[in-house]
Enzyme design. Structure first.
Site, PDB file in Angstrom:
ATOM      1  N   THR A 296      -9.743  15.978   5.397  1.00  0.00           N
ATOM      2  CA  THR A 296      -8.922  14.911   4.968  1.00  0.00           C
ATOM      3  C   THR A 296      -8.367  14.123   6.545  1.00  0.00           C
ATOM      4  O   THR A 296      -8.433  13.030   6.462  1.00  0.00           O
ATOM      5  CB  THR A 296      -7.729  15.342   4.223  1.00  0.00           C
ATOM      6  N   GLN A 326     -10.114  13.104  -1.449  1.00  0.00           N
ATOM      7  CA  GLN A 326      -9.201  12.746  -0.072  1.00  0.00           C
ATOM      8  C   GLN A 326     -10.034  11.676   0.952  1.00  0.00           C
ATOM      9  O   GLN A 326     -11.301  12.117   1.031  1.00  0.00           O
ATOM     10  CB  GLN A 326      -8.996  13.877   0.859  1.00  0.00           C
ATOM     11  N   GLN A 348      -7.077   8.355  -3.381  1.00  0.00           N
ATOM     12  CA  GLN A 348      -6.440   9.462  -2.903  1.00  0.00           C
ATOM     13  C   GLN A 348      -6.080   9.374  -1.790  1.00  0.00           C
ATOM     14  O   GLN A 348      -6.939   9.228  -0.925  1.00  0.00           O
ATOM     15  CB  GLN A 348      -7.251  10.549  -3.388  1.00  0.00           C
ATOM     16  N   ASP A 349      -4.741   9.896  -1.172  1.00  0.00           N
ATOM     17  CA  ASP A 349      -4.525  10.089   0.191  1.00  0.00           C
ATOM     18  C   ASP A 349      -4.799   8.677   1.288  1.00  0.00           C
ATOM     19  O   ASP A 349      -5.136   9.069   2.159  1.00  0.00           O
ATOM     20  CB  ASP A 349      -5.312  11.088   1.081  1.00  0.00           C
ATOM     21  N   ASP A 370      -1.226  11.057  -4.574  1.00  0.00           N
ATOM     22  CA  ASP A 370      -0.648  11.351  -3.335  1.00  0.00           C
ATOM     23  C   ASP A 370      -0.974  10.471  -2.184  1.00  0.00           C
ATOM     24  O   ASP A 370      -1.261  10.834  -1.144  1.00  0.00           O
ATOM     25  CB  ASP A 370      -1.132  12.668  -2.640  1.00  0.00           C
ATOM     26  N   ARG A 446       5.412  14.280  -5.528  1.00  0.00           N
ATOM     27  CA  ARG A 446       5.364  15.622  -5.736  1.00  0.00           C
ATOM     28  C   ARG A 446       5.392  16.562  -4.392  1.00  0.00           C
ATOM     29  O   ARG A 446       4.947  16.036  -3.421  1.00  0.00           O
ATOM     30  CB  ARG A 446       4.076  16.172  -6.731  1.00  0.00           C
ATOM     31  N   TRP A 448       4.459  18.593  -1.734  1.00  0.00           N
ATOM     32  CA  TRP A 448       3.260  19.140  -0.916  1.00  0.00           C
ATOM     33  C   TRP A 448       3.676  20.409  -0.101  1.00  0.00           C
ATOM     34  O   TRP A 448       2.914  21.314  -0.068  1.00  0.00           O
ATOM     35  CB  TRP A 448       2.540  18.007  -0.045  1.00  0.00           C
TER      36      TRP A 448
END
Length: 532
Positions: A296, A326, A348-349, A370, A446, A448
């Site tokens: 990532t 990611q 994502q990310d 996220d 949320r 992490w």
């Protein structure tokens, strides 16, 4: 017999002298270690410090002793990881993990050195020490995924001890800021969940638009055609001078799509990217964590480590798509980062707001899971947060989370603050949502990591936001230690009464803690209206 008695007497005398010395050390060590999350092991570490802690040691002396010991151990850690790299030529994943470790350990050394040489009572010292701890954790975490040898396991054990020591110093620094130099008053770090808002002297908010100054003269130009200094952004970055101080070095990136991976190293300070507009000047890539040997951390299309980085009027994107997991568009590791009117596009990310202090003004940030994550202290002002579509089960639907903040230690002065932002969605997402709202679930965040912190202040939230607002990570992990807060949320998604019980409504008297001035000391480094 006489010789034996004499030897025994000398031994007892030595033990008595040692005990007396230890007892003289205990008060100063035990008082200081009351600030630690690990008071018993903290005392053990301090009792074995080299040089020894004197009985009358000051608070600053103890903190600096810990930091200097950590700095010494950072060199050892780097040497150990280099050995792992040298012996891992046949293992691509381990090789890449070791390379990331070496990079973040160099950042850890740089930031902890700065903290140790700064005014310990300044916010800078705690910011830099907190970032140093983050990078040590990152190295440990990278090795965790490739652990399979005694060499890697030993390195992880060493990094754990190093992180615990650095955490001791960071916690003591937080206690110094809160209680002063009298260590008998010190206690462990606390957060809002304990009823403590960490802002001993609030600075009044400054009126006026903040962001990247307009009409900055270009030092370099970049374009796809002839007539510019460079044809790629990376070439311009490479040619820019190192350690610019007292001004800014501006790279004007003209309209066009630049399909390249851009890295701004730590020595390239006060660099500014200026484009011709969002969606007109686009820097794009498609690296993703599903690719062999790619993590990532390394997926970022644009990654910045230099302090004072600014960007405006352009797009950073990662086009790996919704199935690639990611895939980072922008990763920020420099202190005093400012993005103004920048689009960050991905799934994502999307935005890895990794470390230190960051400010986002009038940006558009899109994604799915996220998509704003990291362990920085970041303020998002007047930004548009966009949920986009991804592949989902027609029976189970999909869950999307805007944020995943990664604070691992309560003494780290980090968190995400969204002020006057709007949570909305793409046209495609709205179309799918209207057909069957129950299949499309959106949450503000949320946890992490254990001390995740995210707040939304005066933000407009659309109807697709689930009434409970926030989503657990796994079971009850971090639900008693995180801080998720809202203040005066607006719109159909603003439903304070329905929020999960482990989130909070921020008391009005504490909202000022999350201002640009107090949370990231932005009055000292973000341009104001008068400086544009």
């Amino acid at each position: 017999m006489a010789t034996t008695l004499l030897s025994l007497f000398l031994l007892l005398a030595a033990v008595s002298s040692s005990a007396a010395a230890d007892s003289s050390l205990l008060p100063v060590i035990l008082n200081a270690c009351k600030a630690s999350r690990f008071p018993d092991s903290c005392a053990d570490r301090l009792c074995n410090s080299t040089p020894p802690i004197p009985p009358n040691a000051s608070a600053s002396y103890i903190i600096l002793t810990i930091f200097n010991t950590s700095l010494s151990d950072l060199f050892t850690a780097s040497s150990t990881v280099q050995s792992i790299l040298d012996s891992s030529a046949s293992n691509l994943n381990r090789t890449n993990a070791a390379r990331i470790c070496l990079e973040v350990l160099s950042y850890s050394t740089h930031r902890l050195s700065a903290a140790a040489s700064s005014d310990l009572l300044s916010p800078d010292s705690r910011t830099w020490a907190g970032a140093s701890l983050l990078y040590q954790y990152d190295c440990w975490s990278a090795l965790k995924y490739v652990n399979g040898t005694s060499q890697v396991a030993a390195a992880m054990t060493f990094l754990t001890d190093l992180s615990n020591r650095t955490s001791d110093g960071l916690s003591m620094l937080a206690a110094l800021h809160r209680y002063g130099a009298n260590t008998s008053l010190w206690g462990p770090p606390q957060t809002e969940r304990d009823g403590y808002w960490d802002s001993p002297s609030e600075i009044p908010a400054i009126d006026g638009y903040r962001g990247v100054p307009v009409d900055l003269p270009a030092n370099f130009t970049v374009c796809k055609d002839e007539g510019c200094d460079y044809k790629t952004v990376q070439a311009a970055v490479d040619a820019a001078p190192a350690y610019v101080s007292g001004g800014r070095f501006v790279i004007w990136i003209k309209a066009g799509v630049y399909d390249e991976i851009v890295r701004v190293p730590i020595e390239k300070t006060n660099l500014v990217f200026v484009g011709d507009g969002m969606s007109k000047t686009v820097i794009t890539g498609d690296l993703n964590a599903d690719q062999v040997g790619v993590t990532t951390y390394s997926t970022a299309t644009v990654a910045v480590a230099g302090d004072g980085f600014m960007a405006r009027d352009l797009t950073f994107q990662n086009t790996a798509g919704p199935d690639a997991h990611q895939a980072v568009a922008f990763r920020a590791d420099g202190d005093f980062t400012v993005l103004d009117t920048v689009e960050l596009s991905g799934h994502q990310d999307t935005l890895y707001a990794h470390s230190l202090r960051q400010y986002y003004k009038s940006c558009i940030i899109s994604g799915t899971v996220d998509f704003i994550f990291g362990n920085s202290a970041a303020v998002f002002d007047d930004c548009l947060i966009i949920i986009v579509t991804r592949q989902f089960s027609p029976t189970k639907g999909e869950s999307d989370t805007v944020t995943a903040h990664g604070r691992t230690d309560p003494a780290q002065p980090t968190g995400f603050v969204f002020h006057n932002c709007q949570l909305n969605a793409s046209e495609e997402y709205w179309s799918l949502y209207k057909k069957n709202p129950s299949l499309h679930r959106v949450y503000l965040g949320r946890p992490w990591k254990e001390y995740s912190r995210t707040v939304f202040i005066s933000c407009y939230l659309e109807e697709f936001l689930k009434p409970e607002g926030w989503l657990p990570w796994s079971g009850d992990f971090a639900l008693e230690t995180l801080y998720y807060g809202e203040f005066e949320s607006r719109g159909p998604g603003a439903n304070a009464a329905a929020r999960v019980p482990w989130s909070s409504q921020i008391p009005a008297e504490h909202v000022g803690v999350y201002s640009v001035e107090n949370f990231i000391q932005g009055d000292q480094w973000i341009p104001t209206a008068s400086s544009r």
